[in-house]
Scaffold this motif. Structure first.
Motif, PDB file in Angstrom:
ATOM      1  N   GLU A 146     -10.915 113.859   4.846  1.00 37.00           N
ATOM      2  CA  GLU A 146     -11.191 112.428   4.786  1.00 37.00           C
ATOM      3  C   GLU A 146     -12.666 112.084   4.626  1.00 37.00           C
ATOM      4  O   GLU A 146     -13.015 111.226   3.824  1.00 37.00           O
TER       5      GLU A 146
ATOM      6  N   ASP B 262      -6.688 113.058   9.569  1.00 35.05           N
ATOM      7  CA  ASP B 262      -6.472 112.658  10.953  1.00 35.05           C
ATOM      8  C   ASP B 262      -5.040 112.171  11.162  1.00 35.05           C
ATOM      9  O   ASP B 262      -4.369 111.752  10.223  1.00 35.05           O
ATOM     10  N   ALA B 263      -4.615 112.223  12.407  1.00 35.95           N
ATOM     11  CA  ALA B 263      -3.282 111.740  12.773  1.00 35.95           C
ATOM     12  C   ALA B 263      -3.368 110.258  13.133  1.00 35.95           C
ATOM     13  O   ALA B 263      -3.058 109.843  14.247  1.00 35.95           O
ATOM     14  N   ASP B 264      -3.797 109.467  12.167  1.00 36.01           N
ATOM     15  CA  ASP B 264      -3.897 108.026  12.358  1.00 36.01           C
ATOM     16  C   ASP B 264      -3.280 107.322  11.156  1.00 36.01           C
ATOM     17  O   ASP B 264      -2.719 107.966  10.270  1.00 36.01           O
ATOM     18  N   THR B 265      -3.378 106.024  11.107  1.00 41.74           N
ATOM     19  CA  THR B 265      -2.774 105.253  10.023  1.00 41.74           C
ATOM     20  C   THR B 265      -3.344 105.654   8.662  1.00 41.74           C
ATOM     21  O   THR B 265      -2.599 105.853   7.704  1.00 41.74           O
TER      22      THR B 265
ATOM     23  N   GLY C 153      -4.762 108.474   7.831  1.00 41.96           N
ATOM     24  CA  GLY C 153      -4.319 109.832   7.519  1.00 41.96           C
ATOM     25  C   GLY C 153      -2.882 109.864   7.049  1.00 41.96           C
ATOM     26  O   GLY C 153      -2.529 110.599   6.119  1.00 41.96           O
ATOM     27  N   GLU C 154      -2.047 109.070   7.668  1.00 43.28           N
ATOM     28  CA  GLU C 154      -0.638 109.001   7.261  1.00 43.28           C
ATOM     29  C   GLU C 154      -0.511 108.439   5.848  1.00 43.28           C
ATOM     30  O   GLU C 154       0.295 108.922   5.053  1.00 43.28           O
TER      31      GLU C 154
ATOM     32  N   ARG D 205      -1.421 111.233   3.439  1.00 45.79           N
ATOM     33  CA  ARG D 205      -0.342 112.228   3.339  1.00 45.79           C
ATOM     34  C   ARG D 205       0.775 111.714   2.437  1.00 45.79           C
ATOM     35  O   ARG D 205       1.279 112.444   1.596  1.00 45.79           O
ATOM     36  N   LYS D 206       1.167 110.476   2.610  1.00 46.96           N
ATOM     37  CA  LYS D 206       2.220 109.894   1.769  1.00 46.96           C
ATOM     38  C   LYS D 206       1.803 109.844   0.310  1.00 46.96           C
ATOM     39  O   LYS D 206       2.604 110.130  -0.579  1.00 46.96           O
TER      40      LYS D 206
END
Length: 73
Positions: free
Chosen positions: A13, A60-63, A65-66, A69-70
């Motif tokens: 990121e 990151d495992a946040d909005t 980051g999601e 990934r999508k």
């Protein structure tokens, strides 16, 4: 992206993520920063470059980051 050939690409990121990874990875790898977001246009530009490479995505495992990934799926 650099001009020399590498067969592995890591997508992160931010610049601080890139800096941390560069300190611990001891093999040729291209590290690309999305700066938290990436447009469909920019992703389309990367498609040819990424096509024949092994791609790893560390976000990151946040909005944000999601969303990334999508988008890469």
């Amino acid at each position: 992206m650099n001009d020399s050939y590498v067969d592995k690409v890591l997508i992160v990121e931010g610049k601080s993520d890139k800096d941390k990874v560069q300190r611990i990875v001891n093999e040729p790898i291209e590290i690309i920063c999305t700066n938290g977001t990436i447009s469909h246009t920019k992703l389309d530009e990367w498609i040819e470059f990424l096509d024949d490479k092994e791609v790893f995505i560390l976000v990151d495992a946040d909005t944000a980051g999601e969303k990334l990934r999508k988008l890469f799926r």
